[in-house]
Motif scaffolding. Structure first.
Motif, short mmCIF file in Angstrom:
data_model
loop_
_atom_site.label_atom_id
_atom_site.label_comp_id
_atom_site.label_asym_id
_atom_site.label_seq_id
_atom_site.Cartn_x
_atom_site.Cartn_y
_atom_site.Cartn_z
N ARG A 4 0.81 -1.22 0.00
CA ARG A 4 0.00 0.00 0.00
C ARG A 4 0.84 1.27 0.00
O ARG A 4 0.41 2.31 -0.45
N ARG A 149 -10.10 3.47 -7.62
CA ARG A 149 -10.81 3.66 -6.34
C ARG A 149 -10.92 2.34 -5.59
O ARG A 149 -10.72 2.29 -4.37
N LYS A 150 -11.21 1.26 -6.31
CA LYS A 150 -11.27 -0.05 -5.67
C LYS A 150 -9.91 -0.44 -5.10
O LYS A 150 -9.82 -0.94 -3.97
N THR A 151 -8.86 -0.19 -5.86
CA THR A 151 -7.50 -0.46 -5.37
C THR A 151 -7.18 0.37 -4.15
O THR A 151 -6.63 -0.14 -3.16
N ARG A 152 -7.51 1.64 -4.18
CA ARG A 152 -7.24 2.53 -3.04
C ARG A 152 -7.97 2.08 -1.80
O ARG A 152 -7.42 2.07 -0.69
N ARG A 153 -9.22 1.66 -1.95
CA ARG A 153 -10.00 1.22 -0.80
C ARG A 153 -9.54 -0.12 -0.26
O ARG A 153 -9.49 -0.33 0.96
N GLN A 154 -9.21 -1.05 -1.15
CA GLN A 154 -8.77 -2.37 -0.69
C GLN A 154 -7.41 -2.31 0.01
O GLN A 154 -7.18 -3.03 0.97
N LEU A 155 -6.53 -1.45 -0.48
CA LEU A 155 -5.20 -1.35 0.12
C LEU A 155 -5.15 -0.29 1.21
O LEU A 155 -4.10 -0.11 1.84
N SER A 156 -6.23 0.42 1.45
CA SER A 156 -6.31 1.51 2.44
C SER A 156 -5.20 2.54 2.22
O SER A 156 -4.48 2.90 3.15
#
Length: 158
Positions: A4, A149-156
């Motif tokens: 991340r 956005r999905k990547t950013r949310r999954q990896l916090s």
């Protein structure tokens, strides 16, 4: 070592690779502005981490990879990212389709600044094919937005 911490850099490096990936001549003129799209997303999502300085550095990388005069893409990229960073609070509230139109306007500004600088330094003339990436970037924006956005949310990523 957590991924991340490197998610932003890895996504921009992937965009750089997509930007220089060989394509057939008929398709190459429609290549979206991958680096501009990824930098635009991260600027709207995390303006404190991705800003004009980051855009300038990756613009220099793009100049080196494309073999253009050093500073052309970095200046144009910095200008567009500056405009997005200055208005990120307003742009975040728009729907993805409205953002796609704004990305199209920013992409056209980017291409026109690159053309203008190249025209001043060399002897090139404007043809409409220079603006095909604006159309493809506009249509690809919703998918880039959703994927990052999905990547950013999954990896916090913060």
């Amino acid at each position: 070592m957590r991924i991340r911490h490197y998610a932003i850099s890895l996504s921009i490096l992937a965009a750089l690779m997509l930007q220089i990936m060989p394509l057939p001549i008929l398709v190459d003129k429609f290549r979206p502005d991958w680096v501009l799209l990824v930098l635009s997303y991260w600027t709207l999502a995390l303006p404190t981490r991705v800003n004009v300085g980051i855009a300038f550095i990756y613009g220099l990388f793009l100049d080196i990879l494309l073999g253009t005069t050093l500073g052309i893409h970095s200046f144009a990229m910095s200008l567009v990212i500056f405009i997005l960073a200055a208005n990120y609070q307003r742009l975040r509230n728009y729907s993805v389709w409205q953002q796609a139109i704004i990305i199209g306007v920013m992409s056209s500004l980017y291409h026109l600044v690159v053309f203008w600088l190249q025209h001043l330094l060399t002897d090139i003339y404007f043809i409409f094919d220079y603006l095909w990436p604006v159309v493809t970037s506009m249509f690809i924006w919703p998918w880039i937005f959703l994927l990052l956005r999905k990547t950013r949310r999954q990896l916090s990523v913060k």
